[in-house]
Design a protein around this motif. Structure first.
Motif, PDB file in Angstrom:
ATOM      1  N   VAL A  67       2.986   6.309  -7.806  1.00  0.00           N
ATOM      2  CA  VAL A  67       1.829   6.877  -7.121  1.00  0.00           C
ATOM      3  C   VAL A  67       0.764   7.278  -8.137  1.00  0.00           C
ATOM      4  O   VAL A  67       1.039   7.994  -9.097  1.00  0.00           O
TER       5      VAL A  67
ATOM      6  N   PHE B 102       8.771   4.726  -6.023  1.00  0.00           N
ATOM      7  CA  PHE B 102       7.365   4.425  -5.760  1.00  0.00           C
ATOM      8  C   PHE B 102       6.508   4.979  -6.889  1.00  0.00           C
ATOM      9  O   PHE B 102       6.728   6.099  -7.361  1.00  0.00           O
TER      10      PHE B 102
ATOM     11  N   ILE C 219      -0.335   4.496  -3.474  1.00  0.00           N
ATOM     12  CA  ILE C 219       0.847   3.843  -4.024  1.00  0.00           C
ATOM     13  C   ILE C 219       0.416   2.582  -4.755  1.00  0.00           C
ATOM     14  O   ILE C 219      -0.155   1.675  -4.154  1.00  0.00           O
TER      15      ILE C 219
END
Length: 309
Positions: A80, A78, A63
């Motif tokens: 990634v 998020f 992340i």
């Protein structure tokens, strides 16, 4: 027994007997291969006593950042990075889900409980109760196990680094005592602690631009704690809870510090053996950013540091 004797000539009896004979033969004759034995250990970790060498450089899926929504405190995006993992599709989503759970665990477990400890001298102090209920706690314990395997393997005298280590130990022993045949204590407790985290904020998003984990001996960590340098040291350990191991040999301690620790620190920050630890660390960094900036949010008030695992 009477029933078996009456049915010995039956087809079902003969089939069952043949199956049992084949099962016993296979169990006896075909031992599991070394690879099979390794994969059957918990979390696919190396079995005790296995040599664990330093690994090649590897960037795991990780992340890199997150975005929040002020009007919806339970919603996150998020960011990634798949790194060198080559993951995609469902596999990448599963990996991302694990890392998001690290973030959530780091949010709700108080910071002074975010530690694990597999010291043989402190078997009653392995990890905090809240962290112990999470996958993050399990995975950190697994990484501590690997740390001990790597540290022991680096001392192996037939490898290049191990040979250098023991040569230096005997040199220092001769310098200080005039002989090399002295008892040597190689038990030294190695710590991994956060050293640096660089977070860039932009509007409602945060990005981890850099991070580094520090490897040190326990005695150095305790000395650093006692220094209590303002703004740099955040003391989280109760001094009364630290049960010190037996006194170490000054000779091996100084050589471990000079030769082994730099190699372990490179492995922790770059090697494949500790990819999972770096995934956890990035999630912890973002959780720490969230705690410090959004403690008064709805999620902050009902979830942060509450051990709601």
């Amino acid at each position: 027994m009477i029933s078996l004797q009456k049915n010995r000539a039956g087809l079902a009896y003969r089939v069952l007997s043949s199956f049992m004979v084949i099962s016993f033969v296979l169990t006896t004759v075909i031992p599991p291969s070394h690879g099979q034995m390794v994969t059957q250990t918990l979390l696919n970790m190396p079995i005790p006593g296995t040599m664990v060498s330093v690994s090649e450089g590897f960037t795991p899926a990780i992340i890199r950042g997150m975005s929040i929504y002020p009007d919806n405190p339970l919603m996150f995006d998020f960011i990634v990075d798949r790194g060198d993992s080559g993951l995609s599709g469902v596999a990448l989503k599963d990996e991302a889900s694990d890392m998001i759970k690290y973030f959530l665990a780091s949010l709700t477990v108080p910071e002074d409980e975010l530690w694990v400890n597999l010291s043989p001298y402190e078997k009653d102090r392995i990890l905090g109760e809240g962290l112990g209920r999470t996958a993050m706690g399990r995975d950190l314990l697994a990484q501590d196990y690997v740390l001990k395997q790597v540290t022991a393997s680096l001392m192996y005298p037939e490898d290049e680094l191990g040979e250098t280590f023991w040569e230096r130990v005997y040199e220092k022993a001769y310098e200080e005592h005039g002989i090399t045949d002295i008892p040597v204590d190689t038990f030294n407790k190695v710590w991994i602690i956060p050293e640096e985290a660089i977070v860039y904020e932009h509007e409602s998003s945060a990005y981890v631009l850099g991070s580094h984990l520090k490897v040190m001996l326990e005695e150095d960590y305790i000395a650093m704690e006692h220094a209590d340098r303002r703004g740099l040291i955040h003391q989280t350990q109760d001094k009364g809870m630290i049960n010190h191991a037996p006194t170490h040999s000054n000779i091996t301690t100084s050589v471990i510090r000079d030769i082994l620790l730099p190699a372990i620190e490179r492995e922790v920050n770059e090697g494949k053996n500790f990819a999972k630890l770096r995934q956890v660390y990035n999630a912890m960094i973002l959780a720490a950013w969230y705690k410090r900036n959004l403690r008064e949010s709805l999620l902050g008030q009902v979830y942060m540091d509450q051990n709601k695992t």
